[in-house]
Each structure stands twice: as C-alpha cells, then as structure tokens.
Design a protein around this motif. Structure first.
Motif, mmCIF file in Angstrom:
data_model
loop_
_atom_site.group_PDB
_atom_site.id
_atom_site.type_symbol
_atom_site.label_atom_id
_atom_site.label_comp_id
_atom_site.label_asym_id
_atom_site.label_seq_id
_atom_site.Cartn_x
_atom_site.Cartn_y
_atom_site.Cartn_z
ATOM 1 N N THR A 148 0.833 -1.202 0.000
ATOM 2 C CA THR A 148 0.000 0.000 0.000
ATOM 3 C C THR A 148 0.867 1.252 0.000
ATOM 4 N N ARG A 149 1.903 1.268 0.822
ATOM 5 C CA ARG A 149 2.790 2.434 0.876
ATOM 6 C C ARG A 149 3.475 2.660 -0.467
ATOM 7 N N ARG A 150 3.907 1.572 -1.108
ATOM 8 C CA ARG A 150 4.559 1.710 -2.416
ATOM 9 C C ARG A 150 3.584 2.268 -3.450
ATOM 10 N N ALA A 163 -10.168 15.974 6.080
ATOM 11 C CA ALA A 163 -9.058 15.803 7.023
ATOM 12 C C ALA A 163 -8.954 14.355 7.481
ATOM 13 N N ASN A 164 -10.112 13.695 7.674
ATOM 14 C CA ASN A 164 -10.083 12.290 8.078
ATOM 15 C C ASN A 164 -9.451 11.422 6.997
ATOM 16 N N GLN A 170 -2.071 9.036 5.792
ATOM 17 C CA GLN A 170 -0.854 9.060 6.616
ATOM 18 C C GLN A 170 -0.659 7.734 7.335
ATOM 19 N N ARG A 171 -1.736 7.177 7.894
ATOM 20 C CA ARG A 171 -1.629 5.901 8.596
ATOM 21 C C ARG A 171 -1.217 4.777 7.650
ATOM 22 N N LEU A 172 -1.557 4.927 6.373
ATOM 23 C CA LEU A 172 -1.171 3.921 5.386
ATOM 24 C C LEU A 172 0.258 4.109 4.882
ATOM 25 N N ARG A 178 3.125 15.479 1.395
ATOM 26 C CA ARG A 178 2.660 15.336 0.014
ATOM 27 C C ARG A 178 1.141 15.338 -0.088
ATOM 28 N N ILE A 179 0.427 15.380 1.042
ATOM 29 C CA ILE A 179 -1.028 15.288 1.040
ATOM 30 C C ILE A 179 -1.642 16.686 1.085
ATOM 31 N N GLU A 180 -2.563 16.934 0.190
ATOM 32 C CA GLU A 180 -3.291 18.197 0.169
ATOM 33 C C GLU A 180 -4.779 17.897 0.313
#
Length: 379
Positions: A148-150, A163-164, A170-172, A178-180
């Motif tokens: 998943t991270r890859r 936001a959720n 982030q948890r993944l 890099r998240i907007e």
C-alpha cells in the motif's frame, strides 16, 4: 455516425469482457485517463472530463469505471468511456500499449496494484484525487502495508477529500507533506442546448398555461405519472404534461395507454403544436431535453419510483431553471438530489398523491419564485 464514446461502449458491450480488443484508434495528442472506481462518483468524474475537454487544451479523455454493469455510453466526441481493464498481466499491458495515457487521475481510492504499477512503469504522471476515508477499507490495504505504501508513493500528487481521509493516507504510510486536502469534486449541471427559435415559438404557443415535465419515465411509472396529472389538473384545468419515455423504442405502449385512458395528446415527432385542449405532449424524439427543461418550471425525474431503479441526473433540469421532484430510488445520484433538496430546489415524492401535491405546490406562482431563487443560490 456514432461518437467515439458510443463506439467504445458498443465494442466493450459486444465483447462482454474487460479486455481491449476492438477498441477505436487512440486519438493523436495528449490523453488524460480518469479512473472512477465507484459508480456513485461517476457524475463528478464526467464533469471533470468535460471541463478538461472544454478547456481547449488539445487533450482527449478516457474515463474508466470499476463496475462494467453500470456503464452507460456518453455521447460526447473526444470522451471515451469503458470498463477498467482486468488485472491479468497481458490485459493490463495491452491496455497501456493501446491508450498510452499521459496523465492518470485516480478518484476516491480502491487502488489496484497491477494498474498502478503498470502506470508507473509506463511513465504516466499520476494523481490520486478526492481520496476518501473509506476508499482504503479493503483488507488488502491493512494486511499488505508495504504494498500500500509503495502504491501511494507512485502517485505524483495526493489529494484528500477531508481531514479524516488525509489522516487515513498518513496511517497507510503516505508522506504527510505530500497530502493536500482539496475536498471532493462537486457535481454541477451543464446547460443542455436547444433550438432557441423553436423554444420561443413553443413558449408563445403555450403562454399562460402551467406546464410540468415527467422525464425518462419507465413503463411501470406511467400509471403513477398519469394519475398525478389527472389529480393536479383538477386544480389547474389547463395543465400540460410533457411526457418523455425512458425508451423511445417503446413509444407504442405509451400511446396505447394514453388512448385507453382517453387522454387528449399529441406526439411531438408528428410535427404538431399543442392545442388549447391538449393534456399531454408525448415527447417521443431524442436530443431535445434542453428544450423541455427550459419550458417546464417543474420536472419529475423518473426512473426513481420503483425498487431497483437508480434515478437520473437532477442537475440537468436544475441547471435550466426547473424545480425537481423525485422518487426514493436514486442511488446513482443520491448526493446530487440531497444537495438540491437541502437548497429547497428538490422534493421527494413516493406516489401519485404526493406527486400531485408536489406539483400543485411548486406550480403556485409564489412558491415557484421562491424555489427559483434558492436554485440559483440567491435566497
């Protein structure tokens, strides 16, 4: 000649498989691929595709969905629609070899490793847009954290709908820098065109008459629509119903029902104008919804009264100033109906009685003016 979008749909329908055989040639120039895994987000995806085409950037757009059985053709040149390819290696590679997309916009989540990996190997720029918190609930995302991270790392941009959803990414394993958070794509209605000269002529012919439209009526809804029209006509004696069948090929059964019940009606395809005593205008031609929406201050969006139906796009009438009535079965367009209902521009009905009541209320002059202001965001 059918549009390329229709040709693509027909080719895939003939095959009955999620491969790439018999597809039309790839157009010259850049191609943007939008993948929408969820049928409920199809309308915003279509809106995004059309805006890209209208921006005159010289691009073509390929729109793929995750559920082939819910795919309908889109008659829009430059916009191709088809089911997403399967995960088999040969099918995925053939898909990329054929389409050679320059940009992939993947909506909501539900990532598929084979497609994401091949996109990166092919050098396609990639954006994850309106990522949703529940777009990563499948067990594989938690059981295979490295994979998943890859997958997330392969995207050039990560855009979360809330936001959720951002915290979920982030948890993944996604880099928070890099998240907007951009919110979800919003549905909007593009105003359907019509022949303005014909509209003016018909409007003059109908001046002073109350009019309502029953759009895309299924055969099993016809009785309810006619019953509601009969009830509403007791309070508005000159009320005219514009009746648009869901399937014009079934027009004979609609005419038979109107004949059996003694309605005074005309068929639009026969070139007649409504007379003073005409009760129903049977709109049995294609491609004129823009005309009917403009003439009708109230539209019943059919395909919504019986279990198993999914509704139609309510923004089409709303964009042209027509208030909306709708039944309870609108799963494919629920966010759009909810948004209009919250603005006071749409009303839920369940049967002939509530449809007639809704018509009478919305056709009242003071109520029509109030609804119009709300629909346009002015009150």
């Amino acid at each position: 000649m059918p549009s390329r979008g229709l040709a693509t749909h027909r080719a895939l329908t003939r095959r009955g498989a999620r491969g790439v055989a018999d597809l039309p040639p790839r157009p010259d120039g850049p191609l943007v691929w939008i993948h929408c895994p969820r049928a409920g987000r199809r309308k915003p995806a279509e809106e995004l595709a059309r805006r890209l085409l209208q921006a005159d950037l010289g691009v073509s757009v390929l729109l793929t969905l995750g559920e082939a059985d819910r795919l309908d053709p889109i008659d829009d040149p430059g916009l191709f629609t088809m089911p997403a390819p399967g995960d088999e290696g040969g099918v995925v590679q053939a898909f990329f070899t054929h389409w050679r997309p320059d940009l992939l916009i993947w909506l909501t989540g539900d990532l598929r490793p084979a497609l994401v990996a091949q996109a990166r190997r092919s050098g396609v720029a990639m954006m994850l847009a309106e990522a949703e918190e529940d777009g990563f609930n499948a067990p594989r995302f938690s059981l295979r954290p490295n994979q998943t991270r890859r997958m997330l790392d392969r995207f050039d941009a990560l855009c979360a709908s809330s936001a959720n959803a951002a915290r979920r990414l982030q948890r993944l394993g996604a880099d928070p820098e890099r998240i907007e958070i951009t919110g979800p794509l919003q549905e909007a209605g593009a105003a359907l065109p019509c022949n303005e000269e014909l509209r003016d002529e018909l409007a003059a012919e109908l001046a002073g008459r109350p009019i309502w439209l029953a759009a895309m009526v299924h055969g099993e809804e016809l009785g309810t629509v006619l019953d509601a029209h009969r009830r509403a006509s007791r309070l508005a004696h000159r009320l005219l119903l514009v009746l648009v069948p869901d399937d014009p090929e079934e027009i004979d059964s609609y005419r038979a029902r109107l004949d059996d019940e003694g309605w005074r009606y005309i068929c639009w395809s026969e070139g007649e104008m409504p007379r003073e005593d005409t009760q129903v205008l049977l709109a049995d031609t294609r491609g004129e919804m823009g005309l009917w929406y403009r003439l009708s201050p109230v539209t019943f969006v059919a395909g919504s009264l019986r279990r198993g139906m999914k509704g139609h796009d309510p923004f089409e009438p709303a964009a042209l100033g027509s208030a909306v009535l709708y039944g309870p079965f609108v799963a494919h367009h629920l966010p759009a109906f909810t948004r209009l209902a919250q603005a006071g521009a749409a009303r839920l009905i369940r049967d002939a009685d509530s449809l007639a009541q809704g018509l009478s209320r919305m056709l009242a002059p003071d109520q029509a003016a109030t609804i119009g202001r709300r629909r346009l965001g002015r009150g």
